[in-house]
Write a protein that holds these residues in place. Structure first.
Motif, PDB file in Angstrom:
ATOM      1  N   GLY A 123      18.971  18.431  53.140  1.00  0.00           N
ATOM      2  CA  GLY A 123      18.907  17.266  52.251  1.00  0.00           C
ATOM      3  C   GLY A 123      18.750  17.640  50.800  1.00  0.00           C
ATOM      4  N   ALA A 124      18.012  18.735  50.556  1.00  0.00           N
ATOM      5  CA  ALA A 124      17.769  19.126  49.174  1.00  0.00           C
ATOM      6  C   ALA A 124      18.649  20.293  48.749  1.00  0.00           C
ATOM      7  CB  ALA A 124      16.298  19.489  49.001  1.00  0.00           C
ATOM      8  N   SER A 125      19.642  20.657  49.573  1.00  0.00           N
ATOM      9  CA  SER A 125      20.394  21.856  49.201  1.00  0.00           C
ATOM     10  C   SER A 125      21.906  21.696  49.178  1.00  0.00           C
ATOM     11  CB  SER A 125      20.034  23.014  50.145  1.00  0.00           C
ATOM     12  OG  SER A 125      20.599  22.816  51.421  1.00  0.00           O
TER      13      SER A 125
ATOM     14  N   LYS B 247      19.641  11.265  52.790  1.00  0.00           N
ATOM     15  CA  LYS B 247      18.232  11.112  53.133  1.00  0.00           C
ATOM     16  C   LYS B 247      17.440  12.307  52.604  1.00  0.00           C
ATOM     17  CE  LYS B 247      15.617  11.230  57.393  1.00  0.00           C
ATOM     18  NZ  LYS B 247      15.748  11.153  58.849  1.00  0.00           N
ATOM     19  N   LEU B 248      16.230  12.036  52.166  1.00  0.00           N
ATOM     20  CA  LEU B 248      15.348  13.112  51.716  1.00  0.00           C
ATOM     21  C   LEU B 248      14.095  13.113  52.564  1.00  0.00           C
ATOM     22  CD1 LEU B 248      15.897  12.624  47.933  1.00  0.00           C
ATOM     23  CD2 LEU B 248      16.724  14.507  49.319  1.00  0.00           C
ATOM     24  N   SER B 249      13.317  14.184  52.431  1.00  0.00           N
ATOM     25  CA  SER B 249      12.236  14.380  53.398  1.00  0.00           C
ATOM     26  C   SER B 249      10.916  13.780  52.941  1.00  0.00           C
ATOM     27  CB  SER B 249      12.054  15.872  53.642  1.00  0.00           C
ATOM     28  OG  SER B 249      11.497  16.467  52.493  1.00  0.00           O
ATOM     29  N   GLN B 250      10.051  13.589  53.915  1.00  0.00           N
ATOM     30  CA  GLN B 250       8.690  13.093  53.628  1.00  0.00           C
ATOM     31  C   GLN B 250       7.916  14.006  52.685  1.00  0.00           C
ATOM     32  OE1 GLN B 250       7.102  10.023  56.865  1.00  0.00           O
ATOM     33  NE2 GLN B 250       6.530  12.103  57.304  1.00  0.00           N
ATOM     34  N   PRO B 251       7.957  15.335  52.894  1.00  0.00           N
ATOM     35  CA  PRO B 251       7.202  16.185  51.956  1.00  0.00           C
ATOM     36  C   PRO B 251       7.664  16.011  50.504  1.00  0.00           C
ATOM     37  CG  PRO B 251       7.869  17.453  53.879  1.00  0.00           C
ATOM     38  CD  PRO B 251       8.517  16.113  54.008  1.00  0.00           C
ATOM     39  N   MET B 252       8.962  15.793  50.311  1.00  0.00           N
ATOM     40  CA  MET B 252       9.445  15.590  48.939  1.00  0.00           C
ATOM     41  C   MET B 252       8.895  14.296  48.361  1.00  0.00           C
ATOM     42  SD  MET B 252      13.365  16.915  48.891  1.00  0.00           S
ATOM     43  CE  MET B 252      13.448  16.805  47.116  1.00  0.00           C
TER      44      MET B 252
END
Lengths: 450, 431
Positions: free
Chosen positions: A65-67, B18-23
């Motif tokens: 997701g972040a990459s 979608k992005l993650s909970q920790p982020m």
């Protein structure tokens, strides 16, 4: 089956010059005091430029997701560029409890059916490695079922740094791809480019010159790469390592296994580009090729000098402080010197010992090698009257306070600074930085401030 | 309301946004003055988060990692990694708070962070945020809730002039500021938790600090329970309000699903008037309402012919879809990162939990896209108009100052959407 790569072996790289002095090497992140990417990121970086392969991340959302879409690894592949497509199994709580192997197998099938890649790389991540999903078995099964290479990449983030991950990416290519197909024809001047990722098209700044010299790039790992080509890499006459740090183990193993020698070089700045081209020609051992290369280098340097003329005036007498890491601490310094800019200081905090030695050679006795650049750079700017600070975004305020020009060399760059053409790009960017009044203007005090 | 489909039949996500909970949790902690988010996991999770937000906000982002390694992944229950991290962080800087949160790795190995946190003699809030559950929005809400539960001092006294604002994860720094100002104009002292409006608003700081500056202070959080009113914006924040009510049974709660468009802003103004007895809001508010009405009319010619795809976090989707719908645009497809009760309320023909591949498969149904950077490739490939909103946006600068809420932001948003749709139509007809 191919054995999993042995992390210890990769850390204890006999081909590393600093190996004798630093046994525990490159792999000890400190809790609460570290930045930098993980092994998974490094593996992705290494293999990602294969645009004709699908890159499937077997893990929870964070990892992909972040990459995805973060790196401008340009490709000449004419089909759909799969580096611009993010694939992840996006595992959920249920998968963590019951295992994610079936989901992974289904996901590979989905990708092969709809996106027809030349290969699928399957990346293990922290969570799927910890729950023990057997991605080797799944990949083997899927490969048999679909008839395309499905390559497991064992680089979960917790095994170590980005650099180690790059090596693990190289290991995956060596185990799963290299030597699995024969080239249609071989030439005496076949080379592999190793550790060049074609970020912002860096490779294209010099690949046309290689072509002109009659040197064929048989395969790359992995800038503008093709899966079909890397499978034939074992037939090359020479491995050209562009980023030594990331893939030196791979080239050593290729030498042991296939007898391919290697040269390590940089295509940064005029002198390094010329030296690099000559080093390749000499390593290929053909006198005529070397002579041809000398003529080409002379021609390109003359052409470059002509184009740099208008910049020389702007750069005359200008001094720069350079705060970056790794081999950039000397390679950018070298490029700046090629432009006629005096490099008064460079940071070597994040450089290897070999890099520090090179930085010393480039800067001479007078140049300052900063071990604590955060504190030192400001003082050095005052003492030397430097006009330009090249660093990462964190140093921006130093430049504003001093009212001097600033160029960001750490952020994901947008333009290529590689080869002869890239040096012109760098010259243009630095000229714009030096002529831009914004740093002086922003440093103005508000009317209500004393 | 259209058909809502909540379950994907695919074994994977293709082109996820979608992005993650920790982020999400890390972002929430960045809304607290001098707080250091400490992500308990391997270094990559933190590194990605740092780079991601640095590029989105074009600001240095302070965040640290417990750097779980292959050895500590197996042998350590978190004690070593976390205690060592706090020692190393506080050896260099003095944060007002450490925001400790987990990742998939440390949840899978089962670290008891609550027990570890109990052994640490430093202000610290801990929260479990596995990244194989929820997303950015829920991670933000979980961290906010943890701050309320672990920091706020219980009380039974009430300050009627004090108001606690709990904004959802997708509100930009300037949007939080505008909501604070809107409410403050009715006479309240407004404290937002988290408050990105003064920490990630892109102001030029005094120096390059190793900690974030601005945001709500830890002292202010501790004293939040005597607020007469708590206002939540976004369904994801309901649990946070409940946590605050546990600290003081006399706090009253007003909830707004979103603050996008005329109707939602009217509802906020109406409630504040009722609460305060103010009969007319401040002149700028009334003026902006008229401007929004005019924007709706000016924009409706273009928007009325436009079918839209909106992608985003649930609370964010709800606001955009409502604002577009009010001006006559038809939201053909709304794609949400995760499931939420909010999805039932969204005025769109199709609402689904999914990814950008799903959006691509439905590409004949819309001409304008409202979504993040990842939607850019989709827009380019199929010749769609694009209004860039949400995380991430790495190609443009100024994300922290994009304002789409209340009367004022609503007007700007509709103009931008209408102009984007018109430009594309003219471009297509002209060639």
């Amino acid at each position: 089956m191919t054995p999993k790569p042995k992390i210890k072996d990769l850390l204890d790289e006999s081909a590393c010059a600093h190996n004798k002095t630093r046994k525990t090497a490159c792999n000890a992140p400190t809790p609460g005091a570290t930045t930098g990417g993980c092994a998974f990121e490094g593996a992705q970086i290494t293999l990602f430029p294969y645009a004709d392969a699908a890159h499937l991340v077997h893990g929870p959302m964070t990892c992909l997701g972040a990459s995805w879409e973060t790196r401008a690894t340009k490709t000449g592949w004419e089909g759909r560029d799969l580096t611009q497509v993010g694939f992840t199994t996006g595992i959920s709580t249920k998968d963590v409890v019951f295992g994610g192997e079936q989901k992974l197998l289904d996901a590979i099938g989905y990708i092969v059916e709809r996106y027809a890649p030349e290969a699928v790389f399957v990346y293990a991540t922290c969570v799927t490695a910890l729950i023990g999903d057997d991605i080797d078995a799944v990949c083997r099964h899927a490969e048999g079922k679909h008839g395309v290479p499905v390559v497991p990449v064992h680089a979960p983030g917790f095994v170590g740094s980005k650099n180690l991950g790059s090596r693990l990416g190289g290991e995956a290519a060596l185990a799963g791809l290299i030597g699995t197909a024969e080239p249609e024809e071989a030439t005496p001047f076949d080379i592999n480019l190793i550790g060049e990722y074609n970020v912002t098209g860096d490779m294209w700044q010099y690949s046309h010159l290689l072509e002109e010299l009659g040197i064929r790039v048989l395969s790359t790992l992995s800038g503008d790469g093709r899966i079909a080509r890397i499978r034939t890499a074992h037939r090359a006459r020479l491995n050209v390592i562009v980023c030594a740090k990331s893939l030196v183990s791979l080239t050593r193993k290729m030498e042991e296994r296939y007898g391919i020698p290697s040269v390590s070089l940089s295509f940064y700045g005029k002198r390094d580009t010329s030296a690099g081209l000559l080093a390749i020609a000499e390593a290929l051992g053909d006198a005529e090729l070397v002579a041809r290369t000398r003529r080409l280098v002379a021609r390109e340097e003359a052409k470059l000098e002509e184009k740099l003329k208008p910049y020389r005036e702007v750069f005359r007498g200008k001094k720069a402080v350079l705060n970056t890491g790794g081999n950039k601490s000397w390679s950018i310094a070298s490029a700046l010197q090629d432009l006629g800019i005096e490099v008064v200081a460079t940071a070597v905090k994040k450089a290897t010992e070999a890099d520090r030695e090179k930085a010393r050679e480039h800067l001479g006795e007078k140049g300052v090698l900063m071990m604590n650049p955060g504190a030192e750079q400001s003082k050095i700017i005052d003492e030397t009257g430097a006009h330009l600070l090249l660093a990462g975004g964190r140093s921006l305020y130093t430049a504003i306070k001093k009212g001097i020009a600033f160029a960001d060399v750490n952020q994901e760059k947008k333009k290529s600074y590689g080869g002869y053409g890239g040096l012109l790009n760098l010259a243009e960017d630095l000229k714009n930085a030096l002529e831009n009044p914004v740093f002086t203007n922003v440093a103005r005090r508000a009317p209500w401030e004393k | 309301m259209g058909e809502v489909s909540r379950k994907s039949k695919k074994p994977l996500q293709v082109n996820p946004f979608k992005l993650s909970q920790p982020m999400g949790a890390a972002l929430a902690f960045l809304g607290v003055d001098r707080c250091m988010p400490l992500m308990h996991g391997a270094i990559g999770c933190t590194s990605y988060t740092k780079v991601y937000y640095t590029r989105h906000f074009a600001e240095p982002i302070a965040i640290q990692t417990t750097a779980v390694s292959d050895v500590t992944a197996i042998l350590d229950g978190g004690d070593y990694s976390i205690v060592e991290s706090v020692k190393n962080i506080t050896g260099k800087v003095t944060p007002s708070l450490i925001g400790l949160h987990t990742t998939g790795l440390t949840e899978t190995k089962g670290d008891d962070i609550r027990a570890v946190a109990g052994k640490i003699d430093f202000p610290l809030v801990h929260v479990n945020t596995p990244d194989y559950e929820g997303g950015l929005e829920s991670g933000w809400a979980l961290a906010t809730r943890a701050m309320i539960e672990q920091l706020v001092t219980p009380t039974e006294s009430i300050d009627d002039d004090k108001l606690a604002l709990l904004p959802h994860a997708s509100l930009t720094p300037v949007e939080v500021e505008k909501i604070k100002e809107f409410i403050a104009s009715f006479g309240y002292e407004v404290l937002a938790l988290p408050d990105l409006s003064t920490s990630l608003d892109g102001h030029l700081g005094e120096k390059q600090a190793a900690l974030s500056g601005g945001g709500i202070s830890v002292e202010q959080i501790r004293g939040l329970a005597d607020a007469g009113l708590v206002v939540t914006v976004g369904d994801s924040m309901q649990g946070c309000a409940r946590a605050l009510l546990e600290k003081n049974p006399f706090v009253r709660h007003l909830h707004f699903r979103h603050l996008g468009g005329l109707e939602a802003t009217d509802a906020l103004a109406a409630r504040l008037m009722k609460e305060t007895g103010v009969e007319r809001p401040q002149p700028p508010i009334a003026r902006w309402r008229k401007r929004l009405q005019d924007a709706m009319l000016d924009g409706h010619f273009s928007l009325g012919q436009t079918r839209v795809l909106v992608v985003g976090e649930p609370d964010q989707l709800a606001g955009f879809c409502q604002a577009l719908n009010e001006a006559g645009a038809r939201v053909a497809v709304a794609v949400s990162t995760v499931d939420s009760p909010q999805l039932e309320t969204i005025p769109a023909a199709k609402v689904l939990v999914g990814d950008l591949e799903d959006a691509e498969n439905l590409r004949d149904e819309y001409g304008l896209i409202v979504g993040n950077d990842h939607a850019e490739a989709l827009a380019r490939r199929f010749g769609k108009a694009l209004v860039l909103r949400g995380f991430p946006n790495w190609e443009q600068v100024g994300n922290q100052l994009k304002n789409d809420v209340l009367y004022e932001g609503g007007a700007y948003f509709l103009f931008e959407a209408a102009n984007a749709a018109t430009a594309l139509r003219e471009h297509k007809e002209g060639h």
